[in-house]
Design a protein around this motif. Sequence first.
Motif, PDB file in Angstrom:
ATOM      1  N   THR A   2       0.816  -1.191   0.000  1.00  0.00           N
ATOM      2  CA  THR A   2       0.000   0.000   0.000  1.00  0.00           C
ATOM      3  C   THR A   2       0.853   1.244   0.000  1.00  0.00           C
ATOM      4  O   THR A   2       1.949   1.249   0.505  1.00  0.00           O
ATOM      5  CB  THR A   2      -0.898   0.020   1.247  1.00  0.00           C
ATOM      6  N   SER A  29      -6.609  -4.975  -1.020  1.00  0.00           N
ATOM      7  CA  SER A  29      -5.357  -4.522  -0.411  1.00  0.00           C
ATOM      8  C   SER A  29      -5.255  -4.948   1.043  1.00  0.00           C
ATOM      9  O   SER A  29      -4.147  -5.081   1.568  1.00  0.00           O
ATOM     10  CB  SER A  29      -5.241  -2.998  -0.514  1.00  0.00           C
ATOM     11  N   GLU A  32      -2.941  -7.873   1.678  1.00  0.00           N
ATOM     12  CA  GLU A  32      -1.519  -7.811   1.358  1.00  0.00           C
ATOM     13  C   GLU A  32      -0.640  -8.015   2.581  1.00  0.00           C
ATOM     14  O   GLU A  32       0.459  -8.562   2.479  1.00  0.00           O
ATOM     15  CB  GLU A  32      -1.187  -6.473   0.697  1.00  0.00           C
TER      16      GLU A  32
END
Length: 276
Positions: A2, A29, A32
């Motif tokens: 990010t 995201s 992640e």
Amino acid sequence: MTDSSTPRPRGGKPAHGEPVIDRALRLFSAFEAHDGALSLEQLSVEAGLPKATALRLARRLTEWGALERTPDGEYVIGLRLLEIAMLSPRGQGLRTIALPYLEDLHHATGQHVQLAVRDGHESVLVERLSAHDASEVHYRMGGHYRVGGRAPLHVTGVGRVLLAFGPHELRQEVLAGELRLPGDEGTLTPDQLRTILAQVRQEGVAMVSMPRPTPMTSIAAPILGPGQEALAGLSVLAPTGSFQPAGLIPAVVTVARAISRVAWRAASPANGGGAP
């Protein structure tokens, strides 16, 4: 990875007028920084979305197959995303070409063999082969060093060969940015990185030692296109002190050159090819 420079709300109201696709991407995201499943509450917090919004998006993405539910109700990335990712020519096309050579190198060394491509200022791992008895490797900035994992170019062996044999403008951009190393290893100065990259270009190989959590050494070489630009980076990771790095350099360089030749032929107009 990010973008830490962009502030992100934490479980509050979504930004006014934010497109639905952006909210969905924030859900993806959230995974992640995690290797496993996430609860709805975790998805909401990590994505910075209200719980009701996270639930609505998660349900729709689950229906489409981008997310899946575990028996205890948590969410994981779905197989539909893997199907889509396999269509990427820059990652999957090169992986298909390289895989037989990676397997040969893997069997010869008995260690981790990795293939990475560049995406912006980061390297993205598109293949990793590991022996059952090879030392476990963790990416030093968090999470397992897994396929799909990202790392800043200046940090890893594959990243440095991608940077050294990448466009001049790319090197200038990276040198102008933050050159922090993982953990408490400090920060590179631009002059230090210039010296490192000049040596990589001269020798055609990068060697990087990772002291923690398990001391490992990476030996990487570039897979080059016809114009001597890096298409990808190839590396072997092995426990530091258990081998002589110089002994692995010829094998890594030879395999990288062999993959380069096959990639050139595949991209040749005579073969109806484009960039791998």
